[in-house]
Design a protein around this motif. Structure first.
Motif, PDB file in Angstrom:
ATOM      1  N   LYS A   1       2.976  10.179  -1.942  1.00  0.00           N
ATOM      2  CA  LYS A   1       1.967  10.865  -1.325  1.00  0.00           C
ATOM      3  C   LYS A   1       2.501  12.032  -0.640  1.00  0.00           C
ATOM      4  O   LYS A   1       2.083  12.451   0.495  1.00  0.00           O
ATOM      5  CB  LYS A   1       1.159   9.878  -0.417  1.00  0.00           C
TER       6      LYS A   1
ATOM      7  N   ALA B   1      -4.395  -9.726  -5.613  1.00  0.00           N
ATOM      8  CA  ALA B   1      -5.819  -9.666  -6.857  1.00  0.00           C
ATOM      9  C   ALA B   1      -5.648  -8.385  -7.474  1.00  0.00           C
ATOM     10  O   ALA B   1      -5.530  -7.429  -6.928  1.00  0.00           O
ATOM     11  CB  ALA B   1      -6.978  -9.787  -6.052  1.00  0.00           C
ATOM     12  N   ALA B   2      -5.705  -8.564  -8.829  1.00  0.00           N
ATOM     13  CA  ALA B   2      -5.658  -7.435  -9.698  1.00  0.00           C
ATOM     14  C   ALA B   2      -4.456  -6.521  -9.718  1.00  0.00           C
ATOM     15  O   ALA B   2      -4.640  -5.495 -10.373  1.00  0.00           O
ATOM     16  CB  ALA B   2      -6.991  -6.607  -9.527  1.00  0.00           C
TER      17      ALA B   2
ATOM     18  N   LEU C   1      -7.262   6.721   4.030  1.00  0.00           N
ATOM     19  CA  LEU C   1      -6.163   7.269   3.163  1.00  0.00           C
ATOM     20  C   LEU C   1      -5.879   6.145   2.022  1.00  0.00           C
ATOM     21  O   LEU C   1      -6.393   4.804   2.145  1.00  0.00           O
ATOM     22  CB  LEU C   1      -4.842   7.551   3.589  1.00  0.00           C
ATOM     23  N   GLN C   2      -5.255   6.517   0.736  1.00  0.00           N
ATOM     24  CA  GLN C   2      -4.879   5.439  -0.227  1.00  0.00           C
ATOM     25  C   GLN C   2      -4.029   4.477   0.390  1.00  0.00           C
ATOM     26  O   GLN C   2      -2.971   4.653   1.143  1.00  0.00           O
ATOM     27  CB  GLN C   2      -3.908   6.232  -1.242  1.00  0.00           C
ATOM     28  N   GLY C   3      -4.053   3.326   0.172  1.00  0.00           N
ATOM     29  CA  GLY C   3      -3.055   2.167   0.294  1.00  0.00           C
ATOM     30  C   GLY C   3      -3.332   1.970   1.985  1.00  0.00           C
ATOM     31  O   GLY C   3      -2.278   1.141   2.220  1.00  0.00           O
TER      32      GLY C   3
ATOM     33  N   GLU D   1     -11.656  -4.600  -9.979  1.00  0.00           N
ATOM     34  CA  GLU D   1     -11.297  -6.244 -10.207  1.00  0.00           C
ATOM     35  C   GLU D   1     -10.777  -6.744  -8.999  1.00  0.00           C
ATOM     36  O   GLU D   1     -10.894  -7.805  -8.643  1.00  0.00           O
ATOM     37  CB  GLU D   1     -10.316  -5.954 -11.191  1.00  0.00           C
ATOM     38  N   GLN D   2      -9.898  -6.007  -8.288  1.00  0.00           N
ATOM     39  CA  GLN D   2      -9.345  -6.572  -7.106  1.00  0.00           C
ATOM     40  C   GLN D   2     -10.533  -7.079  -6.049  1.00  0.00           C
ATOM     41  O   GLN D   2     -10.509  -8.159  -5.505  1.00  0.00           O
ATOM     42  CB  GLN D   2      -8.359  -5.369  -6.318  1.00  0.00           C
TER      43      GLN D   2
ATOM     44  N   ILE E   1      -3.460  -1.455 -16.939  1.00  0.00           N
ATOM     45  CA  ILE E   1      -4.083  -0.426 -17.254  1.00  0.00           C
ATOM     46  C   ILE E   1      -3.156   0.782 -17.614  1.00  0.00           C
ATOM     47  O   ILE E   1      -3.091   1.579 -18.639  1.00  0.00           O
ATOM     48  CB  ILE E   1      -5.260   0.050 -16.363  1.00  0.00           C
TER      49      ILE E   1
ATOM     50  N   LEU F   1      -6.655  11.831   0.232  1.00  0.00           N
ATOM     51  CA  LEU F   1      -6.019  12.455   1.498  1.00  0.00           C
ATOM     52  C   LEU F   1      -7.146  13.240   2.022  1.00  0.00           C
ATOM     53  O   LEU F   1      -8.013  13.874   1.494  1.00  0.00           O
ATOM     54  CB  LEU F   1      -5.030  13.542   0.564  1.00  0.00           C
TER      55      LEU F   1
ATOM     56  N   GLY G   1       0.793  -1.407   0.063  1.00  0.00           N
ATOM     57  CA  GLY G   1       0.019  -0.023  -0.053  1.00  0.00           C
ATOM     58  C   GLY G   1       0.867   1.214  -0.099  1.00  0.00           C
ATOM     59  O   GLY G   1       0.334   2.394   0.250  1.00  0.00           O
TER      60      GLY G   1
ATOM     61  N   GLY H   1      -9.510   5.529  -1.899  1.00  0.00           N
ATOM     62  CA  GLY H   1      -8.623   6.448  -0.890  1.00  0.00           C
ATOM     63  C   GLY H   1      -8.548   7.727  -1.031  1.00  0.00           C
ATOM     64  O   GLY H   1      -8.634   7.905  -2.367  1.00  0.00           O
TER      65      GLY H   1
ATOM     66  N   LYS I   1     -11.631   5.091  -9.081  1.00  0.00           N
ATOM     67  CA  LYS I   1     -10.819   5.652  -9.557  1.00  0.00           C
ATOM     68  C   LYS I   1      -9.196   5.061  -9.579  1.00  0.00           C
ATOM     69  O   LYS I   1      -8.616   5.215 -10.702  1.00  0.00           O
ATOM     70  CB  LYS I   1     -10.573   6.771  -8.155  1.00  0.00           C
ATOM     71  N   ARG I   2      -9.169   4.221  -8.748  1.00  0.00           N
ATOM     72  CA  ARG I   2      -7.737   3.527  -8.834  1.00  0.00           C
ATOM     73  C   ARG I   2      -7.897   2.378  -9.729  1.00  0.00           C
ATOM     74  O   ARG I   2      -8.764   1.642  -9.783  1.00  0.00           O
ATOM     75  CB  ARG I   2      -7.534   2.839  -7.276  1.00  0.00           C
ATOM     76  N   PRO I   3      -6.942   2.322 -10.832  1.00  0.00           N
ATOM     77  CA  PRO I   3      -6.997   1.491 -11.940  1.00  0.00           C
ATOM     78  C   PRO I   3      -7.209   0.046 -11.109  1.00  0.00           C
ATOM     79  O   PRO I   3      -6.537  -0.343 -10.325  1.00  0.00           O
ATOM     80  CB  PRO I   3      -5.682   1.512 -12.687  1.00  0.00           C
ATOM     81  N   ALA I   4      -8.077  -0.856 -11.542  1.00  0.00           N
ATOM     82  CA  ALA I   4      -8.282  -2.093 -11.363  1.00  0.00           C
ATOM     83  C   ALA I   4      -8.665  -2.441  -9.831  1.00  0.00           C
ATOM     84  O   ALA I   4      -8.692  -3.490  -9.336  1.00  0.00           O
ATOM     85  CB  ALA I   4      -7.076  -3.068 -11.593  1.00  0.00           C
TER      86      ALA I   4
END
Lengths: 289, 434
Positions: A242, A129-130, B107-109, B144-145, A137, B192, A98, B190, B138-141
């Motif tokens: 980030k 996964a993915a 947050l992201q991640g 799918e995940q 992409i 900010l 992450g 995710g 927004k986040r690619p895939a």
């Protein structure tokens, strides 16, 4: 009062001499540095510098300069990417889960492509996964060749095939994404060592870069991450992602001091363009703001 | 680890005479070390300060308990205070009325997608009809995940369509409502905490779903951003509880303590790995052991006092002189197994890695020691490579494992030496920079 206003306040009192500073001012400065994830030990070291009796500081500008200089001294200057004598240059992206490895690869690929370089993107993350779809992409958006195997595949095999592919197509840069893993996971770290061995065996001197991706929002654990990854893989560089967050990523100072690994890039957003070449000035500007 | 324990017993013997009240200097000295420990664990400095003041007030003048030294007494107060803040007992997520939605934000991640599926699995196992809702376009895939993980767990997922995030939210909510699910678990993108637009979007999304529980997902490596992350998510969106992820690494997760401290929101679960079953109910006492980095010393001391034959003074004294043998080591291992479930105890022992923290490993250690001759157990330095081979063969292990055990044993001996020198030796184990 904002972080920078408090800092200014401290520096103001430092001039013309630090004798105006009371214990509460030092405490304020300590708090500021801790808030910036500078860590308790480096903070005390920095405080010691300001406690010296013979500081010749006449005004706030000199005080600011003094602090900036001390901080800049502990940062490694800008360092360019290592490039192989015979292509491809192989860049391995590693890090805990992450932190933004995949997005960083896309950005670095875009950065190289803009410079007219040919790039192949390989996904050696056959676990999450993915992960492959995510990177695919990005590769499609960048119109760059891509190689990746389905979940459960052997990541070392991806790397092997990617190197073959890059050579046969005369590609200059091979960027390899790996699955995120905790630096404490011995088995997964062994897997990563194997991936690196496969690369070096297939191409002497490669990978040219082993880049650790760190999240700017992290605290002092980032130091442990860097230490373990460096010990296991021998890092050549760091990408701080980030960095558009208000977090100041003060752990970078401790890492550079202890491990002397240069920071190569700063990630500042979710778009392809949101990548800055690292320089101490850019970093310090954000750190002190 | 055991050395520390041994030295602790040593102190108990020695300091039976040292009674009295904690004086301010003593308290300050120990608090200083505790503060560094908390900061090293990424607890926010403002929380550390507030907390430290509370402890100081409580500690000064307090009677030193017979069985504890002043340092331990301070640690005990610190522990009790922290338990007071976090609560004695877990506060698990309890949803009793259905249909209901749970929304994960962060947050992201930070680990939202993985955590969503882990949560869904938990409720599915309770017989609930769960739907996963992917709102991260927004986040690619990202979709799918979620779809892949959901499918693997046999949980339906709705990956809606819409020209923007809010339309996506509306169609997803309609789908959830129209299909008779008990529980919808919403994965959001995710973002900010300072991104006003995206935070506004999240607030609107929340209004659309009106979730029973909104959970802020926190990465255990989060640093001092914790305070503003907690404050802004609370102010702009609002949340009911926390989930702390990635505790399988060595990050302490002080951010969660900080956000809990300022918002009062309980920590419900911890994520301890990438597998779908790696979601555990949050236990305040175990978490504190981790944060303080010293294992749950007090509990261990209490248990050790009962489990070990303390009356065997002669042997103990020999051990304290540093002549600790592998036989003593084995006895302590067995003492540990008597104390309770190993899995519960190991995290309380500093210096033991999670990889070693299973019963099998201890059983193998035991087999190795039992395959040694009495001389070897008393003086492990005589174990050369041919002896190692024999021991490995005899115990059904490998030379590598024999080496590992001997290395660990050496480390314990060294720790014992350090323990004799310093006041709070375990605090020096912090591996932080600087």
């Amino acid at each position: 009062m904002s972080w920078s206003a408090k800092l200014r306040n401290f520096l103001q009192k430092l001039s013309p001499s630090q004798f105006k500073l009371g214990p509460q001012d030092y405490e304020m400065f300590r708090t500021l540095m801790l808030e910036a994830d500078f860590g308790p030990y480096l903070t005390e070291e920095l405080l010691e510098l300001f406690r010296q009796k013979n500081l010749e500081i006449k005004n706030i500008d000199e005080a600011t300069m003094f602090l900036t200089q001390k901080l800049r001294d502990s940062l490694i200057p800008q360092s360019s990417l290592n490039i192989a004598d015979t292509p491809p240059s192989v860049y391995l992206f590693v890090g805990v889960n992450g932190t933004g490895k995949t997005t960083s690869i896309a950005k670095v690929a875009h950065y190289l492509k803009k410079k007219g370089k040919s790039v192949l993107i390989a996904c050696a993350d056959t676990f999450r996964a993915a992960a492959r779809e995510q990177l695919k992409i990005w590769a499609d958006r960048l119109n760059l060749p891509f190689i990746g195997y389905p979940i459960g595949g052997d990541p070392a095999a991806v790397v092997f095939d990617a190197l073959e592919g890059a050579r046969s197509r005369n590609i200059e840069f091979l960027l390899v994404d790996t699955a995120g893993r905790q630096h404490t996971d011995t088995n997964l770290m062994e897997e990563l060592k194997k991936i690196k061995r496969v690369i070096s065996k297939k191409k002497e001197g490669s990978p040219e870069e082993t880049l650790l991706v760190l999240d700017a929002n992290a605290g002092l654990n980032a130091i442990n991450q860097a230490r373990s990854y460096h010990e296991d893989l021998g890092l050549t560089g760091i990408i701080v992602t980030k960095f558009d967050s208000p977090a100041k990523a003060g752990f970078v100072f401790a890492i550079q001091k202890e491990l002397s690994i240069p920071v190569k890039f700063l990630g500042v957003g979710e778009g392809l363009e949101d990548l800055l070449e690292f320089s101490p000035d850019i970093f310090l500007k954000k750190f002190l703001s | 680890m055991f050395d520390f324990l041994t030295s602790k017993l040593q102190e108990i013997f020695r300091k039976l005479t040292s009674r009295g009240k904690l004086n301010p200097e003593e308290v300050e000295q120990y608090l200083k070390e505790i503060r560094v420990a908390l900061l090293a664990a990424d607890v926010h400095v403002s929380v550390v300060k507030a907390f430290s003041e509370r402890v100081k007030e409580k500690a000064v003048g307090q009677e030193v308990l017979d069985s504890l030294t002043p340092g331990q007494q301070v640690i005990k107060i610190v522990r009790d205070e922290l338990i007071g803040i976090l609560g004695e007992k877990p506060e698990p997520l309890s949803i009793t009325a259905f249909p209901a939605c749970i929304m994960l934000i962060g947050l992201q991640g930070s680990g939202k997608t993985t955590t969503c599926v882990k949560l869904a699995r938990t409720f599915k196992n309770q017989g609930k009809h769960v739907l996963l809702l992917g709102l991260d376009a927004k986040r690619p895939a990202a979709m799918e995940q979620l779809a892949y993980l959901a499918q693997k767990e046999g949980i339906p997922a709705y990956l809606g369509e819409g020209k923007d995030a809010l339309e996506l939210a509306r169609t997803s909510f309609q789908y959830f409502k129209n299909h008779g699910f008990d529980l919808g678990i919403i994965d959001t993108a995710g973002r900010l905490h300072i991104d006003q637009d995206l935070m506004g979007e999240l607030e609107t999304t929340k209004k659309i779903f009106n979730p029973r529980e909104t959970i802020l997902v926190l990465d255990s490596t989060l640093g001092h951003a914790s305070l503003s992350v907690g404050q802004e998510f609370q102010r702009l969106v609002g949340f009911d509880s926390l989930i702390l992820t990635k505790l399988d690494g060595d990050a302490k997760g002080g951010a969660a303590l900080s956000i809990h401290f300022i918002t009062g929101k309980p920590i419900r679960f911890i994520g301890t790995g990438e597998k779908m079953e790696d979601l555990e109910v949050f236990h305040p006492d175990r978490f504190l052991s981790r944060i303080l980095g010293m294992g749950d010393m007090l509990t261990l001391i209490e248990k050790a006092e009962k489990a070990l034959a303390v009356s065997d003074k002669e042997k103990l004294e020999r051990q304290l002189k540093g002549r600790i043998s592998l036989t003593d080591f084995l006895e302590q291992l067995e003492g540990l197994t008597r104390m309770g479930s190993i899995k519960d105890l190991i995290p309380k022992i500093p210096g033991v890695t999670p990889q070693e923290a299973d019963k099998k490993m201890l059983a193998r250690w035991k087999a190795i020691i039992l395959s040694m001759t009495p001389e070897e157990r008393d003086a492990p330095e005589i174990i050369n490579s041919s002896r190692k081979k024999r021991i490995a063969l005899g115990s059904g292990t490998s030379v590598h494992e024999v080496n590992m055990l001997l290395k660990r044993f050496d480390q314990f001996k060294n720790l014992l030496k350090q323990a004799k020198k310093g006041t709070l030796p375990f605090l020096k184990n912090y591996s932080i920079g600087g």
